[in-house]
Design an enzyme around this catalytic site. Structure first.
Site, mmCIF file in Angstrom:
data_model
loop_
_atom_site.group_PDB
_atom_site.id
_atom_site.type_symbol
_atom_site.label_atom_id
_atom_site.label_comp_id
_atom_site.label_asym_id
_atom_site.label_seq_id
_atom_site.Cartn_x
_atom_site.Cartn_y
_atom_site.Cartn_z
ATOM 1 C CD GLU A 113 -2.285 1.255 2.901
ATOM 2 O OE1 GLU A 113 -3.141 2.112 3.135
ATOM 3 O OE2 GLU A 113 -1.898 0.401 3.745
ATOM 4 C CG LEU B 121 1.158 3.905 4.028
ATOM 5 C CD1 LEU B 121 1.744 3.501 5.377
ATOM 6 C CD2 LEU B 121 -0.363 3.970 4.099
ATOM 7 C CG ASP C 79 16.837 -2.584 9.842
ATOM 8 O OD1 ASP C 79 17.746 -1.933 10.376
ATOM 9 O OD2 ASP C 79 16.806 -2.833 8.626
#
Length: 314
Positions: free
Chosen positions: A112, A114, A217
């Site tokens: 998706e 963003l 991370d």
């Protein structure tokens, strides 16, 4: 619903994508959207040093696409798994996984899109700190994860273990030292690193952290805010571990506002000794950078090992 080949529009010249790859991406996006989709536009964007990144437009749907060699398909599968895990925390915004797979010589991951903003504002930083504390409150029964994954493109083993010093020594530091040996590094780095691995429990006599769900991370390049000001996290290397490892790495390369750390500590104070453990936890990432990017990180890793051994009296 699935889309038929005849209804997929393909423009092979887009950003150098071949016909088969365009077809695969269009099918994945169309299936998620519930309608046929073809790629109208593909724009190369900065996506880090590991994978190629594109913004892909299919009609009124925009997605973020990552590409790499077909042999790294498992890396994208692991990333999809990690994003799904992070999405369990309602305090976060996490890009939805549209699909992943292999087409010819390419592995691909579609996410998706963003509209994100850098985490710079004081208010956004404070909200992000509180959100990260909420993520860390998700607990596991042991340290580790349900599958192995990757830190960058380096394999990261996650076989569960009930003891945190053992897990961090044997699943994090030791594999990086063995990889450094394979890359031709010997001498102080390996000898000192092996001593540190064997004596690591001495740094945890008074620290027994809960097994928190970690991003794994966490640096400023993998965190942002969405348009509503919610902390958005991506590119994870998830596992259950000491929450301090996320905070330590977030300081390694800088870029997050002081309000982020102040709000986190207010939501969940850190235990004594964090500054010492921070160096240990960041050693893992410095060793990984040594293995990924070369000898520019060698002396930093050697200095960190020497200081940690001095703390232990090794």
């Amino acid at each position: 619903m699935a889309t038929s080949d005849k209804r997929i529009r393909v423009r092979p010249a887009l950003a150098g994508l071949d016909t088969a790859l365009c077809q695969a991406l269009g099918e994945a996006i169309g299936k998620a959207a519930g309608k046929p989709a073809g790629i109208d536009k593909a724009t190369e964007v900065g996506g880090g040093s590991i994978s190629r990144a594109l913004l892909v437009d299919c009609g009124d749907v925009r997605c973020f696409v990552k590409l790499n060699d077909a042999g790294l398909a498992d890396m994208f599968a692991a990333e999809a798994d990690g994003l799904s895990a992070l999405a369990a925390c309602s305090a976060l915004r996490v890009p939805r996984v549209v699909g992943h797979g292999v087409s010819g010589h390419h592995a691909w991951l579609v996410l998706e899109y963003l509209n994100l903003h850098a985490l710079r504002e004081r208010s956004a930083g404070a909200a992000a700190g509180r959100a990260l504390a909420e993520l860390h409150r998700i607990r596991g029964a042991q340290y580790g994860w349900q599958r192995d994954n990757y830190i960058g493109s380096t394999p990261q083993g996650n076989a569960p273990h009930p003891t945190w010093p053992f897990f961090f020594a044997r699943r994090r530091l030791l594999p990086q030292l063995r990889l450094a040996q394979q890359h031709g590094h010997h001498g102080r780095l390996i000898a000192g690193g092996e001593r540190l691995v064997e004596q690591l429990a001495a740094l945890f006599v008074d620290h027994q952290p809960p097994a928190s769900l970690l991003h794994g991370d966490l640096w400023s390049g993998n965190a942002a805010t969405d348009e509503a000001g919610t902390l958005a996290l991506f590119d994870p290397a998830v596992y259950f571990g000491d929450r301090e490892t996320d905070l330590a790495m977030s300081e390694l390369f800088g870029g997050l506002p002081d309000s982020f750390y102040a709000a986190y500590r207010e939501a969940w104070p850190l235990a004594d000794g964090f500054e010492q453990r921070k160096m240990l936890y960041n050693l893992y990432h410095v060793l990984n950078h040594l293995n990924l990017f070369g000898t520019g990180y060698l002396h930093q890793a050697e200095r960190m090992i020497a200081r940690l051994l001095a703390e232990i009296g090794g």
